[in-house]
Every structure is written in C-alpha cells, then in structure tokens.
Design an enzyme around this catalytic site. Structure first.
Site, PDB file in Angstrom:
ATOM      1  CE  LYS A 124      15.135 -12.020  -7.246  1.00 29.62           C
ATOM      2  NZ  LYS A 124      15.582 -11.147  -6.216  1.00 29.62           N
ATOM      3  CD1 TRP A 171       0.251  -6.107  -2.899  1.00 32.40           C
ATOM      4  CD2 TRP A 171       0.045  -6.680  -0.744  1.00 32.40           C
ATOM      5  NE1 TRP A 171       0.791  -7.363  -2.742  1.00 32.40           N
ATOM      6  CE2 TRP A 171       0.678  -7.744  -1.439  1.00 32.40           C
ATOM      7  CE3 TRP A 171      -0.173  -6.834   0.624  1.00 32.40           C
ATOM      8  CZ2 TRP A 171       1.085  -8.919  -0.817  1.00 32.40           C
ATOM      9  CZ3 TRP A 171       0.233  -8.011   1.244  1.00 32.40           C
ATOM     10  CH2 TRP A 171       0.844  -9.035   0.522  1.00 32.40           C
ATOM     11  CG  HIS A 195      19.681 -36.714   2.569  1.00 32.57           C
ATOM     12  ND1 HIS A 195      19.998 -37.965   3.066  1.00 32.57           N
ATOM     13  CD2 HIS A 195      20.858 -36.056   2.466  1.00 32.57           C
ATOM     14  CE1 HIS A 195      21.304 -38.042   3.269  1.00 32.57           C
ATOM     15  NE2 HIS A 195      21.852 -36.887   2.898  1.00 32.57           N
ATOM     16  CB  CYS A 246      -0.880   0.031   1.235  1.00 35.64           C
ATOM     17  SG  CYS A 246      -2.015  -1.345   1.324  1.00 35.64           S
ATOM     18  CD  GLU A 275      10.912 -12.056  -5.976  1.00 34.25           C
ATOM     19  OE1 GLU A 275      12.085 -12.034  -6.384  1.00 34.25           O
ATOM     20  OE2 GLU A 275      10.433 -11.157  -5.287  1.00 34.25           O
ATOM     21  CD  GLU A 294      18.194 -13.287  -4.461  1.00 27.66           C
ATOM     22  OE1 GLU A 294      17.626 -13.680  -3.443  1.00 27.66           O
ATOM     23  OE2 GLU A 294      17.806 -12.298  -5.099  1.00 27.66           O
ATOM     24  NE  ARG A 351       4.963   1.630  -1.069  1.00 31.93           N
ATOM     25  CZ  ARG A 351       5.633   1.820   0.061  1.00 31.93           C
ATOM     26  NH1 ARG A 351       6.770   2.454   0.037  1.00 31.93           N
ATOM     27  NH2 ARG A 351       5.166   1.382   1.207  1.00 31.93           N
ATOM     28  CG  ASN A 364      -0.207   2.629   3.486  1.00 28.37           C
ATOM     29  OD1 ASN A 364      -1.191   2.534   2.771  1.00 28.37           O
ATOM     30  ND2 ASN A 364       0.939   3.153   3.085  1.00 28.37           N
ATOM     31  N   GLY A 365      -1.316  -0.317   6.661  1.00 27.06           N
ATOM     32  CA  GLY A 365      -1.131  -1.056   7.910  1.00 27.06           C
ATOM     33  C   GLY A 365      -2.331  -1.945   8.179  1.00 27.06           C
ATOM     34  CE  LYS A 398      12.401  -3.006  -4.772  1.00 24.93           C
ATOM     35  NZ  LYS A 398      13.231  -4.168  -5.143  1.00 24.93           N
TER      36      LYS A 398
HETATM   37  C1  AGP Z   1      13.148  -9.725  -3.609  1.00 22.29           C
HETATM   38  O1  AGP Z   1      13.256 -10.026  -4.965  1.00 22.29           O
HETATM   39  C2  AGP Z   1      11.825  -9.787  -3.072  1.00 22.29           C
HETATM   40  N1  AGP Z   1      10.901  -8.998  -3.784  1.00 22.29           N
HETATM   41  C3  AGP Z   1      11.616  -9.868  -1.583  1.00 22.29           C
HETATM   42  O2  AGP Z   1      11.932 -11.158  -1.194  1.00 22.29           O
HETATM   43  C4  AGP Z   1      12.410  -8.873  -0.696  1.00 22.29           C
HETATM   44  O3  AGP Z   1      13.764  -9.163  -0.761  1.00 22.29           O
HETATM   45  C5  AGP Z   1      11.909  -8.951   0.747  1.00 22.29           C
HETATM   46  O4  AGP Z   1      10.561  -8.613   0.798  1.00 22.29           O
HETATM   47  C6  AGP Z   1      12.707  -8.089   1.691  1.00 22.29           C
HETATM   48  O5  AGP Z   1      12.653  -6.744   1.314  1.00 22.29           O
HETATM   49  P1  AGP Z   1      13.619  -5.680   1.936  1.00 22.29           P
HETATM   50  O6  AGP Z   1      15.012  -6.008   1.474  1.00 22.29           O
HETATM   51  O7  AGP Z   1      13.143  -4.387   1.411  1.00 22.29           O
HETATM   52  O8  AGP Z   1      13.530  -5.789   3.420  1.00 22.29           O
END
Ligand code: AGP
Length: 607
Positions: A484, A72, A503, A2, A487, A480, A27, A98-99, A602
C-alpha cells in the site's frame, strides 16, 4: 487499465461517451479518446485525463452513435497517436480495443508491405486496417470483424464504429466486454460499473462471442458463425458509482467503509449454533471438504496477501496443507492439479488476467475452482461458476482496502468451515464466531481513534526505503502494508518475516531507518520483540502496530499504534487498517494522487 464505452441510440452520443469514460477512470489509464459518427466519423484523442480530452472537444458534437476508450499503455508509448480510437486509412471505421494481440508484429509488417500507412505503434491499429480491407472487399461489418479476428491471436474486447452502417460490432476474447440493453438505445462497456446509470439488463459476452448492436437489437453469435448461448443478466443495483460524500478521496472513504463492508460480508454467514460458517456459494459437500488432499489459493497483489492469510488460517484450523500462489506464475509453472483438491481464486475485480489464466489452467486440467470475488458477474466469477461474493461494494480507489479485509474475512470463514469438517469442535467454532461478530464494531472503534498515524508519517515520508516486518498471520499484513505504501506514496518498501530480516535486509538499516512492525499479542510476539531489538541496535526507528493494553511490546517502539484486542486468528482484519491509514496520509503529505497512483490500473486485464 484500458476501458471501453460505446453508445448507439437517438440521443447525442458525445456526453454519454464522456460520462462513460469518467466512470472508467478509476481503473487507471494514461490517454483517452472518442469517435462519434454524424455523417462521417470524428475522432478526438489525447494523452491525459478525461477532463483534458474535454478541453479539446468542440462545444457540440452531433451524432447518435460512438465509441470511447481509456488506454493504459502496453504496445507503444503514451502518445496521442497511440491513444484509441484507431481509424482505417480512409476514416471509414474506428475501433477501440482492450487486450493484447500476440501476432501484431507480423500483421503490421504484412499491412505495411501492402502499402498501409500505420499511424501508431500499437498492436490494436492493425484491427482497423484489417476490418477495413474486409469491408472494401464487400464483406458485411460482422463478417469483416469475424474474418479479422480469425487471423489474430491474443485477447480482445473490441468495439467497432462504421461510417456506412448504423450499428456497432463488438467482440470479446479473454478481455471483458458487456452490452447493456436500453430502451431504444444500447450501450457497450468493458466494465459493468459504467453501465449502471443506463441499464441493469446486460449481456456479458463470452470468449469468442461477436455482437451486432443496433438501436433496438443485440444479436450475439460465435466467432465461428454458430449461435451463442450468451443470455441476459440483471446487474445488481449495488454496482452503481458511489460518490465521495464527506471524504476528500476514495481511498480514505473506503478505509472508513470497512466496518460496514465487513458486516455485509459476514451477514448470514456466521453460524453460531454450529460453530461454523454458511457459504452457500461453495458447491462442495462436507465429505468432499473433509477429504480434500490440499487447498490452493491464487491471486495477485492485495488478493495474494489475502490468500497468504487464508492459507495460514486454513492450515492452522483444518490441519490440511494450504498453499498460496502468485497467479501470474501459476499457469506457466505447469502445476500438477489434483481434481479432488480445493482451489480458490481470489480477486476484487474478478477481471485480473493473471488470475483468470490460473483459473483456466485448473479447469483445463480437470480441477474445479471457487471464486472469492467482489464484482458480481465478473469474468472470473462466471468462469468459476461457484464461490463467494465478498460484498465490499464498489471499490474505486486503485489501492485496495475494503476488498482486502473482506477477502480475508471470507477466507477466515472458509477456514472455520473446513476446520469444522476436519479438526476442531463446535465449542471452539462458537468462540471464533462470537469473536468474529465483534470485529466490525472493533473496526469502528479503531477508526474513531486511530492513534499516532501522523507521527508514523513523520518518520516515513523522507525514507529511502521502509522495512515491514511480521510473523505468522501478521507477515502477509506486513506485505499488504508495504504494498500500500509503495503504491500510493512511491516509497520503496520491503516486507519480510521478522525472523528472516537478520538474514539479509538488516544490511539496509542505518540511523533513523523506519521499520514498521506488526505484532499482535500472539504466540510470535516474543520472537518479534527480539527482531525489534535487532533493528533498534542498528539505529532503526520502530513504528509498531500492536494490541491495546500490551505494554510489554509498546514500550519498545518509537511510535506505537494500538488496535483493539481480539482473537489471534482475526487480528489481520484490524492490524491492516493502521497500515492503510499510514499509506494514505504519507501519500497526501508527499503530494501524490492517492486515488490514481501513477502507472497503476485498478483492474489489470493483461497478463
Ligand atoms: C491493490 O492495492 C492493487 N492495486 C493490486 O495489487 C490488486 O490487488 C491486484 O492487481 C489484484 O487485483 P484483483 O483483486 O482485482 O484481482
């Protein structure tokens, strides 16, 4: 997640609000809306993008103050009714929030029992009605907000627009809200990034602050009526929005910005004469560093993967126990906090609620935390009050790339620094620093010739599931890479330590299953080759990321992608880049929205 934007001044509010919303788009959100005050409050909202909201707006909306929101969904589905702003029954005021309000259900029931007709399923709407009740009983706007907030629990960044008052009331608690001071006009946003075109003079509201914002005044007090100590901060210029330039998407732009971003991160910090790193933001003496009983690193998602690399490097170089923690689990596992231990909170946005709550937990128990943060002046950076900015510059793609490499770089520099106080010699330090200095150029070199990424994409694009394997420092790189691809291309991915694969996950392998293996030329390589054989024996296709010139391993792969050779400790800074390119290109081939992947935000500002 949000986003809030607000404006009060002498100019037409609507275009300014829409531009603010556009700057909040990165975001992640699912619906959007604005409310503008002329003589009455006019509200427009809808599911979808800001551009879709624009389609339903009249050509001209008169009015010099207003509020806007990107939502969001948390409470209630993605519907026009649930989008913000929310208004009270008589349309005398509008709010954006927001929140999450923890006691919203009880408050909704109470309002309904008083005959209030709730239009949405959201927690936020109760705020509009409660503030309205206060106004109707003769309270001032500020008092009505104050009394309302005294009766809700949870988190808020809140901005309220009134029909009968020439002001905005803002409040913050656990969800960021920033007031930007202009010249004869003022702005509100949940994200400093959205304020940069207008002003650099900003007030980050502290938890429990309430602000009354008029055309020419910003008055901040505490929710309990006391005076607030919140002062003005000057926002750094670099936080302006960057445009795409020659690139079609932010993700690929940011992948290519990594060499330059890394140069910024290490600039002035690599200390060759002492074989160490200078990190002036770390407020800790060499003695305290040497005597720390352990190091804990905390983050989410990509930041967590960086923490895992940092923990391994710290343990290896400094011979001190170093543990990485999932931020969302940290506080709820009631961790024992040793006040002499060194804690690092790692975050690109500096706004991640889970990481913030871990920071609060450590501080509550008497510990200290240093931030490894990208966004200057963000909530976590301010809460930690000490630490290191990674200087990646604005990262606008939801999928983090250049922030990852800079987080890793900052943590590796820290590993060298603490290592020098505890275990290894200046000479070893100098070798590392020398090698570190070369990495930005090696990144450039790789990005100019990134190898058979398209072949890898060919093997991945139709996969039911992709396994990512690595050992040691390459294990978090595998995680990672998996994060990616998942995502941005929505392909289920698993990352596993290569030795653990047999395993369990080996059961997934069948003819043609793609397996991405990260295997630089380090002490783990022979064992990783054995794991590759186990995969190949079950028909898997191996996409290998290895160091150039390492034929022993490259000949084992179906697709082999070579990164320039470097010191073992620094390999994650290079091996991760092909995984980013693979994710980006696979997402494109599958027609996914790479910069705005579905459901993701984001900056995840709720726990
Ligand atoms: C990264 O590609 C992601 N979108 C997500 O995992 C992100 O790294 C995570 O939400 C943490 O965000 P921050 O680094 O802003 O704390």
């Amino acid at each position: 997640m949000c986003g809030i934007f607000g404006f009060i001044g002498n100019r037409n509010a609507a275009p300014i609000l829409l531009e603010g919303l556009r700057r909040l788009e990165y975001r992640g959100y699912d619906s959007t809306g604005i409310a503008v005050h002329n003589s009455t409050i006019q509200t427009y909202k809808r599911v979808g993008k800001v551009s879709e909201l624009q389609e339903i707006l009249p050509d001209v909306i008169e009015g010099h103050k207003g509020i806007a929101h990107t939502r969001w969904a948390t409470h209630g589905g993605v519907t026009n009714e649930n989008a913000h702003p929310h208004i009270d029954t008589n349309n005398r005021l509008a709010i954006v929030h927001n929140g999450i309000l923890d006691n919203a259900r009880g408050l909704r029931e109470k309002l309904q029992s008083k005959g209030v007709n709730l239009i949405s399923e959201t927690d936020s709407e109760v705020l509009a009605h409660m503030i309205s009740i206060g106004i109707n009983s003769g309270q001032s706007p500020e008092d009505a907000v104050r009394h309302t907030l005294n009766r809700v629990t949870g988190t808020w960044g809140l901005c309220v627009l009134f029909e009968d008052h020439d002001l905005l009331i803002c409040a913050s608690n656990g969800s960021p809200l920033i007031i930007g001071q202009g010249d004869g006009e003022n702005f509100v946003s949940s994200d400093p990034h959205a304020l940069t075109p207008h002003t650099q003079n900003i007030f980050f509201l502290e938890d429990g602050d309430i602000a009354t914002v008029t055309i020419d005044k910003i008055q901040i007090s505490r929710q309990d009526g006391r005076t607030s100590s919140t002062g003005m901060t000057i926002l750094e210029k670099e936080w302006g929005e960057s445009d795409l330039g020659e690139f079609p998407h932010y993700m690929i732009k940011e992948i290519h910005e990594q060499p330059e971003a890394l140069r910024r991160c290490i600039s002035g910090r690599l200390d060759y004469p002492n074989g160490s790193a200078k990190m002036s933001g770390l407020r800790v003496s060499p003695v305290d560093l040497r005597n720390a009983p352990h190091v804990r690193l905390i983050g989410c998602g990509t930041a967590l993967n960086a923490c895992k690399i940092g923990a391994l490097a710290i343990e290896e170089l400094a011979r001190i126990t170093a543990l990485s923690h999932v931020a969302s689990e940290f506080r709820y596992n009631d961790p024992v906090i040793n006040t002499k231990a060194f804690h690092l909170a790692v975050s690109q946005s500096g706004e991640t609620a889970d990481t913030l709550s871990a920071v609060k937990e450590i501080k509550l128990k008497g510990g200290t935390v240093h931030g490894i943060i990208n966004v200057v002046g963000s909530t976590i950076a301010r809460k930690c009050g000490q630490g290191v900015y990674i200087h990646s510059g604005p990262e606008q793609a939801v999928a983090s790339t250049k922030a990852f490499t800079n987080m890793v770089a900052a943590l590796l520099m820290f590993a060298i620094k603490i290592g020098r106080t505890r275990s290894f010699t200046t000479e070893r330090g100098r070798v590392l620093i020398d090698e570190f200095n070369k990495i930005p150029n090696l990144m450039d070199e790789y990005l100019q010739n990134s190898g058979p990424i398209d072949e890898a994409v060919g093997l991945l694009k139709d996969a039911k599931c992709v396994l990512f394997l690595g050992r040691g420092l390459s294990m978090p790189v595998a995680s990672e890479g998996a994060l990616k691809l998942m995502e941005v291309a929505y392909i289920p991915c698993l990352s596993y330590p290569a030795g653990e694969m047999k395993h369990g996950p080996i059961a997934l392998l069948e003819e043609g299953s793609p397996v991405v293996v990260i295997a630089p030329n380090d002490k783990h390589k022979q064992k990783t080759i054995a794991s590759m054989h186990e995969c190949k024996a079950r028909g898997a296709k191996i996409i290998l990321i290895h160091e150039e010139g390492d034929d022993e391993i490259s000949l084992e792969a179906d697709v082999s992608i070579a990164i320039p050779s470097c010191d073992n400790l620094l390999t994650p800074l290079l091996t991760v880049i092909p995984t980013q390119l693979i994710a980006y290109k696979t997402a494109l081939v599958l027609g996914c929205d790479v910069d705005r992947p579905r459901n993701l935000a984001k900056s995840v500002t709720v726990e």
